[in-house]
Design a protein around this motif. Structure first.
Motif, PDB file in Angstrom:
ATOM      1  N   SER A 194       0.839  -1.211   0.000  1.00 33.62           N
ATOM      2  CA  SER A 194       0.000   0.000   0.000  1.00 33.62           C
ATOM      3  C   SER A 194       0.865   1.249   0.000  1.00 33.62           C
ATOM      4  N   SER A 195       2.080   1.125   0.463  1.00 38.30           N
ATOM      5  CA  SER A 195       3.072   2.206   0.359  1.00 38.30           C
ATOM      6  C   SER A 195       4.418   1.546   0.084  1.00 38.30           C
ATOM      7  N   TYR A 196       5.249   2.248  -0.692  1.00 36.73           N
ATOM      8  CA  TYR A 196       6.456   1.565  -1.165  1.00 36.73           C
ATOM      9  C   TYR A 196       7.595   2.569  -1.357  1.00 36.73           C
ATOM     10  N   THR A 197       8.798   2.171  -0.922  1.00 34.78           N
ATOM     11  CA  THR A 197      10.000   2.983  -1.110  1.00 34.78           C
ATOM     12  C   THR A 197      11.068   2.127  -1.766  1.00 34.78           C
ATOM     13  N   PRO A 198      11.542   2.486  -2.940  1.00 36.36           N
ATOM     14  CA  PRO A 198      12.568   1.682  -3.620  1.00 36.36           C
ATOM     15  C   PRO A 198      13.887   1.659  -2.830  1.00 36.36           C
ATOM     16  N   VAL A 199      14.636   0.580  -2.979  1.00 35.68           N
ATOM     17  CA  VAL A 199      15.964   0.430  -2.382  1.00 35.68           C
ATOM     18  C   VAL A 199      16.968   0.329  -3.509  1.00 35.68           C
ATOM     19  N   GLY A 200      18.075   1.053  -3.404  1.00 30.40           N
ATOM     20  CA  GLY A 200      19.079   1.047  -4.462  1.00 30.40           C
ATOM     21  C   GLY A 200      19.694  -0.328  -4.665  1.00 30.40           C
ATOM     22  N   GLU A 201      20.097  -0.574  -5.884  1.00 32.69           N
ATOM     23  CA  GLU A 201      20.665  -1.873  -6.217  1.00 32.69           C
ATOM     24  C   GLU A 201      21.919  -2.140  -5.372  1.00 32.69           C
ATOM     25  N   GLY A 202      21.935  -3.311  -4.716  1.00 37.17           N
ATOM     26  CA  GLY A 202      23.086  -3.716  -3.903  1.00 37.17           C
ATOM     27  C   GLY A 202      23.112  -3.134  -2.507  1.00 37.17           C
ATOM     28  N   GLU A 203      22.122  -2.263  -2.186  1.00 35.22           N
ATOM     29  CA  GLU A 203      22.121  -1.635  -0.862  1.00 35.22           C
ATOM     30  C   GLU A 203      21.728  -2.612   0.253  1.00 35.22           C
ATOM     31  N   GLU A 204      20.843  -3.550  -0.065  1.00 36.03           N
ATOM     32  CA  GLU A 204      20.364  -4.469   0.980  1.00 36.03           C
ATOM     33  C   GLU A 204      20.076  -5.833   0.381  1.00 36.03           C
ATOM     34  N   ILE A 205      20.541  -6.871   1.063  1.00 36.67           N
ATOM     35  CA  ILE A 205      20.259  -8.243   0.649  1.00 36.67           C
ATOM     36  C   ILE A 205      19.786  -9.033   1.867  1.00 36.67           C
TER      37      ILE A 205
ATOM     38  N   LEU B 242      14.547  -5.095  -3.314  1.00 32.26           N
ATOM     39  CA  LEU B 242      14.307  -4.004  -4.270  1.00 32.26           C
ATOM     40  C   LEU B 242      13.593  -2.812  -3.649  1.00 32.26           C
ATOM     41  N   GLY B 243      12.914  -3.047  -2.529  1.00 32.20           N
ATOM     42  CA  GLY B 243      12.190  -1.958  -1.893  1.00 32.20           C
ATOM     43  C   GLY B 243      11.590  -2.405  -0.563  1.00 32.20           C
ATOM     44  N   LYS B 244      10.912  -1.489   0.111  1.00 33.39           N
ATOM     45  CA  LYS B 244      10.251  -1.823   1.383  1.00 33.39           C
ATOM     46  C   LYS B 244       9.067  -0.880   1.564  1.00 33.39           C
ATOM     47  N   GLY B 245       8.124  -1.352   2.400  1.00 32.80           N
ATOM     48  CA  GLY B 245       6.936  -0.536   2.618  1.00 32.80           C
ATOM     49  C   GLY B 245       5.915  -1.245   3.480  1.00 32.80           C
ATOM     50  N   LYS B 246       4.641  -0.852   3.299  1.00 26.87           N
ATOM     51  CA  LYS B 246       3.553  -1.395   4.129  1.00 26.87           C
ATOM     52  C   LYS B 246       2.667  -2.296   3.290  1.00 26.87           C
ATOM     53  N   VAL B 247       2.247  -3.431   3.912  1.00 22.12           N
ATOM     54  CA  VAL B 247       1.323  -4.364   3.267  1.00 22.12           C
ATOM     55  C   VAL B 247       0.126  -4.546   4.187  1.00 22.12           C
ATOM     56  N   LEU B 248      -1.083  -4.442   3.633  1.00 22.01           N
ATOM     57  CA  LEU B 248      -2.308  -4.631   4.399  1.00 22.01           C
ATOM     58  C   LEU B 248      -2.891  -6.005   4.097  1.00 22.01           C
ATOM     59  N   LEU B 249      -3.075  -6.799   5.144  1.00 20.36           N
ATOM     60  CA  LEU B 249      -3.669  -8.131   4.983  1.00 20.36           C
ATOM     61  C   LEU B 249      -5.049  -8.138   5.609  1.00 20.36           C
ATOM     62  N   LYS B 250      -6.044  -8.527   4.822  1.00 18.23           N
ATOM     63  CA  LYS B 250      -7.411  -8.608   5.330  1.00 18.23           C
ATOM     64  C   LYS B 250      -7.659  -9.999   5.891  1.00 18.23           C
ATOM     65  N   LEU B 251      -8.143 -10.032   7.125  1.00 20.70           N
ATOM     66  CA  LEU B 251      -8.412 -11.295   7.810  1.00 20.70           C
ATOM     67  C   LEU B 251      -9.879 -11.671   7.675  1.00 20.70           C
ATOM     68  N   THR B 252     -10.173 -12.934   7.892  1.00 20.14           N
ATOM     69  CA  THR B 252     -11.558 -13.404   7.792  1.00 20.14           C
ATOM     70  C   THR B 252     -12.433 -12.787   8.869  1.00 20.14           C
ATOM     71  N   SER B 253     -11.812 -12.283   9.938  1.00 25.07           N
ATOM     72  CA  SER B 253     -12.578 -11.646  11.014  1.00 25.07           C
ATOM     73  C   SER B 253     -13.093 -10.276  10.592  1.00 25.07           C
TER      74      SER B 253
END
Length: 289
Positions: A219-230, A242-253
């Motif tokens: 839902s939100s995303y920030t790219p990471v430079g090549e080779g910066e993080e493995i 390649l990047g990091k951010g927020k993921v929203l997971l909908k539960l059955t509840s």
């Protein structure tokens, strides 16, 4: 013829009092013992009470005073010595039969063992420290077998006091591990029916970061430079982040689980939810909406 008294002889006899020699000093005479030190016998632990009487040497005096006292003493000795022997057998039996189990708290059972040892001491049964510690190790529940083997192979024999501390620390550690496992199971159960239009998510107790292969799930995303993080995978391979951010997971509840700081790794086989981050209350990795 009248008898004449020899006045010269009579004059030599003294009429003054005769001084008697002093009586010999009775150096071996003993003072009468202080019987106020003797406690009234309450019917328990006759042997210990008897020893306290012997210590002030009053029994000889009692025998000398009257034959009836001697009979009473002999009767008490016969009666209560037999009772003490019976009590000793009872205490030894309790100590021998005592067992530990997984159904009771370890601390409670340690207290039981300590009480048994004190009962033995009260009956003048003093066992060696090594024996008391060794038997406690043998009495540990079956689920503690690996721990028992570790103790048996220690170079230095623990004292009973040190062993008890060691056991309590081990018990505390085991409880913490069990609580963590229970929490993990509960977390897995809560996330078992995640509803999302992304690849399958795996709740991983070994993962230290949330990882997602699908960029569209963010839902939100920030790219990471090549080779910066493995990241290092389980098979010793590495993968590029390649990047990091927020993921929203909908539960059955009906609620939404927001995963923060999720890493985007396209070639990961399955999306990972880190149990470690889920377990951190108020941590940066999770927000429940």
């Amino acid at each position: 013829m009248e008898h004449q008294v020899d006045t010269a002889t009579d004059a030599s006899i003294s009429t003054s009092p005769v001084a008697l020699p002093p009586l010999p000093h009775m150096s071996n005479a003993k003072p009468f013992p202080n019987i106020s030190k003797i406690k009234v016998f309450n019917g328990n632990n006759f042997k210990r009470w008897q020893e306290s009487v012997f210590s002030i040497d009053v029994h000889g005096v009692a025998f000398a005073l009257t034959e009836e006292a001697k009979q009473i003493w002999d009767s008490m000795t016969a009666k209560y010595t037999a009772e003490d022997v019976g009590r000793q057998k009872f205490v030894i039996g309790n100590y021998y039969r005592w067992e530990m189990s997984d159904d009771k708290e370890i601390k409670t059972q340690i207290n039981e063992y300590h009480k048994l040892v004190e009962d033995l001491k009260a009956e003048n049964i003093n066992l060696q420290e090594e024996f008391l510690a060794g038997l406690l190790i043998e009495k540990l529940p079956e689920s503690w077998n690996n721990y028992k083997q570790q103790l048996k192979h220690k170079d230095k024999q623990l004292s009973l006091a040190d062993l008890i501390v060691h056991i309590i620390i081990e018990d505390t550690t085991r409880k913490e591990i069990e609580a963590a496992k229970a929490k993990e199971i509960a977390t897995r159960a809560n996330l078992a029916n995640i509803v999302a239009n992304v690849k399958e998510w795996v709740v991983d107790s070994g993962a230290t970061r949330h990882i997602c292969a699908n960029k569209n799930a963010f839902s939100s995303y920030t790219p990471v430079g090549e080779g910066e993080e493995i990241i290092y995978l389980g098979d010793s391979r590495t993968a590029q982040v390649l990047g990091k951010g927020k993921v929203l997971l909908k539960l059955t509840s009906g609620k939404t689980l927001a995963l923060n700081d999720v890493l985007h790794v396209p070639n990961i086989r399955a999306n990972l939810v880190s149990v470690v981050l889920l377990g951190k209350v108020g941590g940066e990795g999770v927000i429940r909406i």
